[in-house]
Design a protein around this motif. Structure first.
Motif, PDB file in Angstrom:
ATOM      1  N   PRO A  51      31.067  38.625  42.871  1.00  0.00           N
ATOM      2  CA  PRO A  51      29.490  38.255  44.901  1.00  0.00           C
ATOM      3  C   PRO A  51      29.699  38.812  45.625  1.00  0.00           C
ATOM      4  N   ASN A  52      28.408  38.747  46.505  1.00  0.00           N
ATOM      5  CA  ASN A  52      28.943  38.931  47.416  1.00  0.00           C
ATOM      6  C   ASN A  52      29.250  38.747  48.864  1.00  0.00           C
ATOM      7  N   ASN A  53      29.712  37.455  48.761  1.00  0.00           N
ATOM      8  CA  ASN A  53      30.235  36.653  49.800  1.00  0.00           C
ATOM      9  C   ASN A  53      32.135  36.763  49.532  1.00  0.00           C
ATOM     10  N   VAL A  54      32.750  37.633  49.421  1.00  0.00           N
ATOM     11  CA  VAL A  54      34.319  38.155  49.443  1.00  0.00           C
ATOM     12  C   VAL A  54      34.446  37.881  50.221  1.00  0.00           C
ATOM     13  N   LYS A  55      35.228  37.501  50.664  1.00  0.00           N
ATOM     14  CA  LYS A  55      36.053  36.835  52.275  1.00  0.00           C
ATOM     15  C   LYS A  55      37.321  37.821  51.689  1.00  0.00           C
ATOM     16  N   SER A  56      37.852  37.302  51.234  1.00  0.00           N
ATOM     17  CA  SER A  56      39.677  38.966  51.490  1.00  0.00           C
ATOM     18  C   SER A  56      39.791  38.771  50.053  1.00  0.00           C
ATOM     19  N   TYR A  57      40.966  40.078  50.171  1.00  0.00           N
ATOM     20  CA  TYR A  57      41.219  40.135  48.783  1.00  0.00           C
ATOM     21  C   TYR A  57      42.919  40.353  48.849  1.00  0.00           C
ATOM     22  N   THR A  58      43.921  40.350  48.275  1.00  0.00           N
ATOM     23  CA  THR A  58      44.703  40.755  47.709  1.00  0.00           C
ATOM     24  C   THR A  58      45.528  40.998  46.436  1.00  0.00           C
ATOM     25  N   LEU A  59      46.146  42.311  46.777  1.00  0.00           N
ATOM     26  CA  LEU A  59      45.988  42.490  45.232  1.00  0.00           C
ATOM     27  C   LEU A  59      47.869  43.398  45.053  1.00  0.00           C
ATOM     28  N   SER A  64      48.466  41.700  39.994  1.00  0.00           N
ATOM     29  CA  SER A  64      48.033  40.467  40.277  1.00  0.00           C
ATOM     30  C   SER A  64      46.958  40.554  41.295  1.00  0.00           C
ATOM     31  N   PHE A  65      46.409  39.444  41.349  1.00  0.00           N
ATOM     32  CA  PHE A  65      45.400  39.578  42.663  1.00  0.00           C
ATOM     33  C   PHE A  65      45.208  38.271  42.837  1.00  0.00           C
ATOM     34  N   GLU A  66      44.329  38.017  43.909  1.00  0.00           N
ATOM     35  CA  GLU A  66      43.758  36.762  44.687  1.00  0.00           C
ATOM     36  C   GLU A  66      42.214  36.725  45.334  1.00  0.00           C
ATOM     37  N   ILE A  67      41.422  36.830  45.045  1.00  0.00           N
ATOM     38  CA  ILE A  67      40.311  36.659  45.602  1.00  0.00           C
ATOM     39  C   ILE A  67      39.829  35.841  46.344  1.00  0.00           C
ATOM     40  N   GLU A  68      39.876  35.816  47.854  1.00  0.00           N
ATOM     41  CA  GLU A  68      38.673  34.372  48.768  1.00  0.00           C
ATOM     42  C   GLU A  68      36.847  34.638  48.963  1.00  0.00           C
TER      43      GLU A  68
END
Length: 160
Positions: A51-59, A64-68
């Motif tokens: 969705p359009n409300n991705v605040k941040s992410y790590t890859l 391995s990733f984490e999306i906030e």
């Protein structure tokens, strides 16, 4: 004959070097991309999978990733999909494994999505719920969807 062999060997070395450099460049672009929606096509997915409300992410380098997200939300594709505030998984080209934070409504049940695969040849995306899967046309994921705080289910609304 010897010069032809040397030329072939040189050509082979240049080809391998170019492919290694290209793969490294794509990985560097992916790891340095500021918008995850730009990153998804580099891994074979349409940009509207999130969705359009991705605040941040790590890859991480291992995928391995984490999306906030800014907040939990719902998106209506062919199925109603719920995104938790944190979405995790392991990204490889054409697949996401060990997914957590995404659920889909199937009939009257909310089921957790555990994996996603892109099928470029057939133009579809497979969503896995354990050993079961649902195949949807990739076309519906071309645009980045807007999040809603409520799930509209016909005449009934499910509040968060």
């Amino acid at each position: 004959m010897a010069s032809l062999s040397r030329f072939s060997l040189l050509l082979l070395i240049l080809t391998i070097t170019a492919q290694t450099h290209l793969a490294s460049s794509v990985r560097d672009i992916a790891l340095n991309s500021t918008d995850i929606h730009e990153l998804l096509p580099l891994y074979g997915f349409p940009k509207g999978l999130l969705p359009n409300n991705v605040k941040s992410y790590t890859l991480s380098a291992d995928g391995s990733f984490e999306i906030e997200l800014e907040s939990e939300c719902y998106v209506k594709f062919d199925l109603l999909v719920y995104y938790d505030k944190i979405v995790k998984g392991k990204l490889r080209y054409g697949s996401v494994a060990d997914v957590s934070g995404i659920e889909a409504k199937k009939l009257f049940l909310w089921v957790s999505v555990t994996g996603i695969e892109a099928n470029q040849g057939s133009g579809t995306i497979d969503f896995y719920v354990g050993v079961l899967s649902e195949t949807l046309p990739a076309q519906q994921f071309q645009k980045i969807p807007a999040c809603t705080r409520k799930a509209c289910l016909g005449e009934r609304t499910e509040a968060m």
